[in-house]
Scaffold this active site. Sequence first.
Site, mmCIF file in Angstrom:
data_model
loop_
_atom_site.group_PDB
_atom_site.id
_atom_site.type_symbol
_atom_site.label_atom_id
_atom_site.label_comp_id
_atom_site.label_asym_id
_atom_site.label_seq_id
_atom_site.Cartn_x
_atom_site.Cartn_y
_atom_site.Cartn_z
ATOM 1 N N GLU A 189 0.845 -1.209 0.000
ATOM 2 C CA GLU A 189 0.000 0.000 0.000
ATOM 3 C C GLU A 189 0.872 1.248 0.000
ATOM 4 O OE1 GLU A 189 -3.461 -0.284 2.619
ATOM 5 O OE2 GLU A 189 -3.191 1.816 3.170
ATOM 6 N N GLU B 188 -3.043 10.299 3.392
ATOM 7 C CA GLU B 188 -4.186 10.293 4.301
ATOM 8 C C GLU B 188 -4.289 11.650 4.993
ATOM 9 O OE1 GLU B 188 -5.381 6.040 5.979
ATOM 10 O OE2 GLU B 188 -3.342 6.584 6.538
#
Length: 349
Positions: A168, A172
Amino acid sequence: MRVTASVAATAAAAMMAVPAVLAASQCNEWSPCYREGYCNSNAMFCMWGLCDSSLSYNSTSCWQPESCLSQTVDFTSSSDAISIDNYSGNPANNAFVSVFDPDYSSVANGNLVLSMKYDSTQGKGFGATVDATHTFLYGKATARVKTASVANGVVSSFIFRSDVTGDEIDFEWVGKAPTQVQTNYYYRDVLNYQLMIPYTMADTSADYHDYTFDWSADQIVWSVDGTVIRTLNRADTYNAANGTYAFPDTMGRVAFSIWDGGNSGAEGTEEWAGTPTPWTASTVYSMYVESITIECSGSTDTSSSSVDDQTSATDTDGYSSDAGSGSSNGSGNGASSQQKCIPRPTAAY
Ligand SMILES: *[C@@H]1O[C@H](CO)[C@@H](O)[C@H](O)[C@H]1NC(C)=O
Ligand SMILES: *[C@@H]1O[C@H](CO)[C@@H](O)[C@H](O)[C@H]1NC(C)=O
Ligand SMILES: *[C@@H]1O[C@H](CO)[C@@H](O)[C@H](O)[C@H]1NC(C)=O
Ligand SMILES: *[C@@H]1O[C@H](CO)[C@@H](O)[C@H](O)[C@H]1NC(C)=O
């Protein structure tokens, strides 16, 4: 922050409405795709990365990985993102699919809008996750985003993720820090809380900014509005103890998500996102994606070596390298599902 969606967990919660969990060998020709204990014929189960080829009806039941496509999606057409229930498996028709039910995503006013509303039965927000239909392995992805960092607890994300391996690459944004973007990455689902790096900038919920990750076999470079904010060199992730590089290097998809970190029930997550998330019955939090530009630089022939590499790296996952080679366009059209066993997941990542 890693909170993985799970079909099984959702199904268990809604067990009243759900038939018994099917044994792997019971997927039939009309519900051929196996995912987390269930068989079905729609994209939620058959899309590459979600579907477990080794336990499906036969070795060609799962849809093959859709090649990376260099393109700009500007979210001016409602077909740019649709519910995965209505996705027939042709990525040329729909660049993104929304995976939750109810679907709080929409294409409106030239944006992909991901919203979150209060779910009184769960006592927390119910958000949205929208996944690309094309796969991605190396290249550059730039999303023009206005975040939902307007209140404690609201988490917005723009990520690359492999559901198969757990690799990943993240941008964010947490509600408690509206003037911050956080970069992060995961290698093979290994939880390591040391890897996140925050970057201070203008209020991310006030304006659109370009967030880019440029990923090659040697490094990942994160940028905001063209300014490099972080570089990760593969060489620096070497683990001498076992001779591996803890560096994302497998195929997945880009995705956007909004979720309630502030009422998640996990102390570490709530502290990270800000808590509690303020809710009234009519509160709606939204993040906006004006466009995303993908420039593929890896192999776009996903039917060859890249899949094999990935499979050999994660053979315990049981995903076969020949997944879906017989049905390039999704033989199990969602609209003609014969058996719809379970609801879509309700958890976000
Ligand atoms: C898998 O099943 C489908 C549908 O019955 C069939 O068309 C296909 O030939 C099968 N593939 C293999 C490898 O058996
Ligand atoms: C799928 O498409 C049909 C027809 O356009 C629409 O009525 C339906 O609401 C869609 N389903 C979802 C889950 O969006
Ligand atoms: C290598 O070691 C690291 C650190 O202990 C561990 O997280 C990782 O899983 C190991 N990788 C393999 C392939 O054993
Ligand atoms: C996808 O499959 C359907 C049903 O088999 C077929 O009618 C359609 O032409 C196919 N589309 C593409 C783009 O191959």
